[in-house]
Scaffold this motif. Structure first.
Motif, PDB file in Angstrom:
ATOM      1  N   GLN A   1       0.890  -1.351   0.130  1.00  0.00           N
ATOM      2  CA  GLN A   1      -0.029   0.039  -0.063  1.00  0.00           C
ATOM      3  C   GLN A   1       0.780   1.140   0.101  1.00  0.00           C
ATOM      4  O   GLN A   1       0.393   2.318  -0.490  1.00  0.00           O
ATOM      5  CB  GLN A   1      -0.998  -0.014   1.325  1.00  0.00           C
ATOM      6  N   VAL A   2       2.154   1.233   0.472  1.00  0.00           N
ATOM      7  CA  VAL A   2       3.011   2.406   0.587  1.00  0.00           C
ATOM      8  C   VAL A   2       3.629   2.478  -0.381  1.00  0.00           C
ATOM      9  O   VAL A   2       3.870   3.678  -1.031  1.00  0.00           O
ATOM     10  CB  VAL A   2       3.800   2.368   1.714  1.00  0.00           C
ATOM     11  N   SER A   3       4.377   1.331  -1.295  1.00  0.00           N
ATOM     12  CA  SER A   3       5.361   1.446  -2.243  1.00  0.00           C
ATOM     13  C   SER A   3       5.354   0.127  -3.005  1.00  0.00           C
ATOM     14  O   SER A   3       5.720  -0.789  -2.575  1.00  0.00           O
ATOM     15  CB  SER A   3       6.834   1.998  -1.756  1.00  0.00           C
ATOM     16  N   PRO A   4       5.077   0.022  -4.457  1.00  0.00           N
ATOM     17  CA  PRO A   4       5.211  -0.934  -5.071  1.00  0.00           C
ATOM     18  C   PRO A   4       6.641  -1.565  -5.232  1.00  0.00           C
ATOM     19  O   PRO A   4       6.924  -2.722  -5.483  1.00  0.00           O
ATOM     20  CB  PRO A   4       4.800  -0.616  -6.404  1.00  0.00           C
ATOM     21  N   HIS A   5       7.619  -0.603  -5.225  1.00  0.00           N
ATOM     22  CA  HIS A   5       8.986  -0.906  -5.270  1.00  0.00           C
ATOM     23  C   HIS A   5       9.470  -1.444  -4.117  1.00  0.00           C
ATOM     24  O   HIS A   5      10.351  -2.585  -3.791  1.00  0.00           O
ATOM     25  CB  HIS A   5      10.002   0.244  -5.351  1.00  0.00           C
ATOM     26  N   VAL A   6       8.964  -1.299  -2.731  1.00  0.00           N
ATOM     27  CA  VAL A   6       9.347  -1.897  -1.516  1.00  0.00           C
ATOM     28  C   VAL A   6       8.812  -3.428  -1.526  1.00  0.00           C
ATOM     29  O   VAL A   6       9.306  -4.337  -1.106  1.00  0.00           O
ATOM     30  CB  VAL A   6       8.889  -1.007  -0.541  1.00  0.00           C
ATOM     31  N   ALA A   7       7.486  -3.413  -1.961  1.00  0.00           N
ATOM     32  CA  ALA A   7       6.704  -4.778  -2.060  1.00  0.00           C
ATOM     33  C   ALA A   7       7.450  -5.671  -3.063  1.00  0.00           C
ATOM     34  O   ALA A   7       7.664  -6.868  -2.581  1.00  0.00           O
ATOM     35  CB  ALA A   7       5.189  -4.546  -2.434  1.00  0.00           C
ATOM     36  N   ALA A   8       8.078  -5.111  -4.071  1.00  0.00           N
ATOM     37  CA  ALA A   8       8.848  -6.006  -5.155  1.00  0.00           C
ATOM     38  C   ALA A   8      10.044  -6.373  -4.447  1.00  0.00           C
ATOM     39  O   ALA A   8      10.435  -7.649  -4.656  1.00  0.00           O
ATOM     40  CB  ALA A   8       9.077  -5.268  -6.390  1.00  0.00           C
ATOM     41  N   ALA A   9      10.615  -5.611  -3.831  1.00  0.00           N
ATOM     42  CA  ALA A   9      11.927  -6.004  -3.086  1.00  0.00           C
ATOM     43  C   ALA A   9      11.644  -7.114  -2.044  1.00  0.00           C
ATOM     44  O   ALA A   9      12.402  -8.129  -1.861  1.00  0.00           O
ATOM     45  CB  ALA A   9      12.504  -4.780  -2.571  1.00  0.00           C
ATOM     46  N   LEU A  10      10.601  -6.907  -1.380  1.00  0.00           N
ATOM     47  CA  LEU A  10      10.167  -7.980  -0.459  1.00  0.00           C
ATOM     48  C   LEU A  10       9.980  -9.380  -1.336  1.00  0.00           C
ATOM     49  O   LEU A  10      10.294 -10.242  -0.403  1.00  0.00           O
ATOM     50  CB  LEU A  10       9.268  -7.497   0.864  1.00  0.00           C
ATOM     51  N   VAL A  11       9.268  -9.198  -2.151  1.00  0.00           N
ATOM     52  CA  VAL A  11       8.920 -10.504  -2.847  1.00  0.00           C
ATOM     53  C   VAL A  11      10.305 -11.282  -3.495  1.00  0.00           C
ATOM     54  O   VAL A  11      10.253 -12.363  -3.261  1.00  0.00           O
ATOM     55  CB  VAL A  11       7.868 -10.318  -4.082  1.00  0.00           C
ATOM     56  N   ARG A  12      11.095 -10.075  -3.633  1.00  0.00           N
ATOM     57  CA  ARG A  12      12.478 -10.831  -4.137  1.00  0.00           C
ATOM     58  C   ARG A  12      13.121 -11.485  -2.942  1.00  0.00           C
ATOM     59  O   ARG A  12      13.868 -12.777  -2.955  1.00  0.00           O
ATOM     60  CB  ARG A  12      13.314  -9.857  -4.704  1.00  0.00           C
ATOM     61  N   VAL A  13      13.077 -10.967  -1.909  1.00  0.00           N
ATOM     62  CA  VAL A  13      13.640 -11.829  -0.619  1.00  0.00           C
ATOM     63  C   VAL A  13      12.887 -13.094  -0.361  1.00  0.00           C
ATOM     64  O   VAL A  13      13.774 -14.073  -0.068  1.00  0.00           O
ATOM     65  CB  VAL A  13      13.282 -10.928   0.654  1.00  0.00           C
ATOM     66  N   SER A  14      11.482 -13.066  -0.404  1.00  0.00           N
ATOM     67  CA  SER A  14      10.832 -14.354   0.057  1.00  0.00           C
ATOM     68  C   SER A  14      11.184 -15.381  -1.084  1.00  0.00           C
ATOM     69  O   SER A  14      11.418 -16.661  -1.230  1.00  0.00           O
ATOM     70  CB  SER A  14       9.356 -14.284  -0.090  1.00  0.00           C
ATOM     71  N   ARG A  15      11.384 -14.812  -2.482  1.00  0.00           N
ATOM     72  CA  ARG A  15      11.645 -15.819  -3.724  1.00  0.00           C
ATOM     73  C   ARG A  15      13.075 -16.497  -3.392  1.00  0.00           C
ATOM     74  O   ARG A  15      13.225 -17.420  -4.001  1.00  0.00           O
ATOM     75  CB  ARG A  15      11.711 -14.840  -4.834  1.00  0.00           C
ATOM     76  N   ALA A  16      13.982 -15.615  -2.635  1.00  0.00           N
ATOM     77  CA  ALA A  16      15.244 -16.284  -2.516  1.00  0.00           C
ATOM     78  C   ALA A  16      15.407 -17.555  -1.575  1.00  0.00           C
ATOM     79  O   ALA A  16      16.283 -18.255  -1.389  1.00  0.00           O
ATOM     80  CB  ALA A  16      16.229 -15.419  -1.977  1.00  0.00           C
ATOM     81  N   ALA A  17      14.298 -17.738  -0.769  1.00  0.00           N
ATOM     82  CA  ALA A  17      14.196 -19.029   0.143  1.00  0.00           C
ATOM     83  C   ALA A  17      14.494 -20.313  -0.860  1.00  0.00           C
ATOM     84  O   ALA A  17      13.681 -20.517  -1.753  1.00  0.00           O
ATOM     85  CB  ALA A  17      12.788 -19.000   0.876  1.00  0.00           C
ATOM     86  N   PRO A  18      15.188 -21.104  -0.163  1.00  0.00           N
ATOM     87  CA  PRO A  18      15.456 -22.470  -0.645  1.00  0.00           C
ATOM     88  C   PRO A  18      14.114 -23.238  -0.572  1.00  0.00           C
ATOM     89  O   PRO A  18      13.236 -23.236   0.232  1.00  0.00           O
ATOM     90  CB  PRO A  18      16.714 -23.227  -0.130  1.00  0.00           C
ATOM     91  N   ASP A  19      14.012 -24.416  -1.767  1.00  0.00           N
ATOM     92  CA  ASP A  19      12.993 -25.042  -1.738  1.00  0.00           C
ATOM     93  C   ASP A  19      12.600 -26.028  -0.380  1.00  0.00           C
ATOM     94  O   ASP A  19      11.517 -26.234   0.069  1.00  0.00           O
ATOM     95  CB  ASP A  19      13.105 -26.158  -2.828  1.00  0.00           C
ATOM     96  N   ARG A  20      13.885 -26.352   0.225  1.00  0.00           N
ATOM     97  CA  ARG A  20      13.729 -27.065   1.472  1.00  0.00           C
ATOM     98  C   ARG A  20      12.911 -26.214   2.479  1.00  0.00           C
ATOM     99  O   ARG A  20      12.353 -26.729   3.249  1.00  0.00           O
ATOM    100  CB  ARG A  20      15.020 -27.531   1.733  1.00  0.00           C
ATOM    101  N   TYR A  21      13.401 -25.068   2.611  1.00  0.00           N
ATOM    102  CA  TYR A  21      12.498 -24.153   3.509  1.00  0.00           C
ATOM    103  C   TYR A  21      11.271 -23.953   3.309  1.00  0.00           C
ATOM    104  O   TYR A  21      10.382 -23.924   4.174  1.00  0.00           O
ATOM    105  CB  TYR A  21      13.542 -22.742   3.481  1.00  0.00           C
TER     106      TYR A  21
END
Length: 258
Positions: free
Chosen positions: A123-143
């Motif tokens: 709601q605040v910033s699409p750029h911040v949200a996109a950065a956070l999605v990238r962080v979650s995307r980096a989690a390994p499959d086993r996690y």
């Protein structure tokens, strides 16, 4: 049945309906939302604009009347189709579906850290949200797999042993295969006005909810049921958030033409 996939997921989570669809003679059509999975990105301002895209797909496939259903954050998209395409949609179901967030603080009712962080951030910033999605995307499959097991209920945890657990992980990975913008947009839409009224859903609407759901709590199911003119709440005992692994046959039976 047109299937609306979950949040932080993709149309691949419809894999849970493959076998049930064959047993029931049902066609299950799963569509990635814009910018998610293999879908091209386009601006979708509110959830209430989603039915226009579904109608385009339905027309291209020669569909007349059909049912819709959605899992988790996909539930609102299914309800939007029912509300705004009353001449096409004959019945609707949500599985562990989210209710509207009247206040952004209600995001903290949700059990998944990504939901609690990404809904307000989007709601605040699409750029911040996109950065956070990238962080979650980096989690390994086993996690990811361990988090699914940890957050599931008794019955869905057992049903997710082996190949079905891989379907969940694959659906999550597929969501951002062409970038994170679509998933970030998904979180923006869920946290604001949906662009339609639940009271305008006049079709039979079944609200399926696991009584052990730690990710989308039962209060969401109750709020939905109370807001839908023909809503019916169906609690699934000893089950958590991953209802598609358990009740695909039941959902298709419930949505079958009578």
């Amino acid at each position: 049945m047109v299937w609306c996939h979950g949040g932080l997921s993709s149309a691949l989570d419809a894999t849970f309906f493959d076998a049930a669809g064959k047993r029931r003679g049902a066609e299950v059509i799963a569509i990635d939302r814009p910018g998610i999975g293999r879908s091209d990105y386009r601006h979708l301002p509110v959830i209430g604009r989603w039915p226009q895209l579904v109608e385009t797909v339905a027309d291209s496939l020669g569909l007349g009347r059909f049912a819709v259903s959605g899992w988790s954050a996909g539930g609102p998209y299914a309800l939007a189709c029912a509300a705004l395409m009353p001449e096409r949609v004959r019945a609707v179901a949500t599985l562990a579906g989210m209710a509207p967030l009247d206040h952004i603080n209600q995001a903290f009712e949700l059990g998944l850290w990504a939901d609690r962080v990404l809904i307000p951030a989007a709601q605040v910033s699409p750029h911040v949200a996109a950065a956070l999605v990238r962080v979650s995307r980096a989690a390994p499959d086993r996690y990811l797999a361990s988090e699914v097991r940890r957050t599931a209920g008794c019955r869905d945890r057992a049903a997710l042993n082996g190949e079905p657990l891989g379907w969940v992980v694959d659906a999550v990975r597929e969501a951002t295969v062409n970038g994170v913008r679509g998933t970030a947009d998904d979180y923006r839409r869920i946290g604001r006005d949906w662009g339609f009224e639940l009271g305008s859903v006049r079709q039979p609407a079944t609200v399926w909810q696991g009584n052990q759901d730690a990710l989308v709590p039962a209060k969401h199911a109750r709020r939905l049921t109370n807001s839908l003119p023909r809503g019916t709440l169906r609690m699934v005992d000893s089950s958590g958030h991953y209802l598609p692994a358990l009740i695909a046959d039941d959902v298709l039976d419930d949505l079958s033409p009578r």
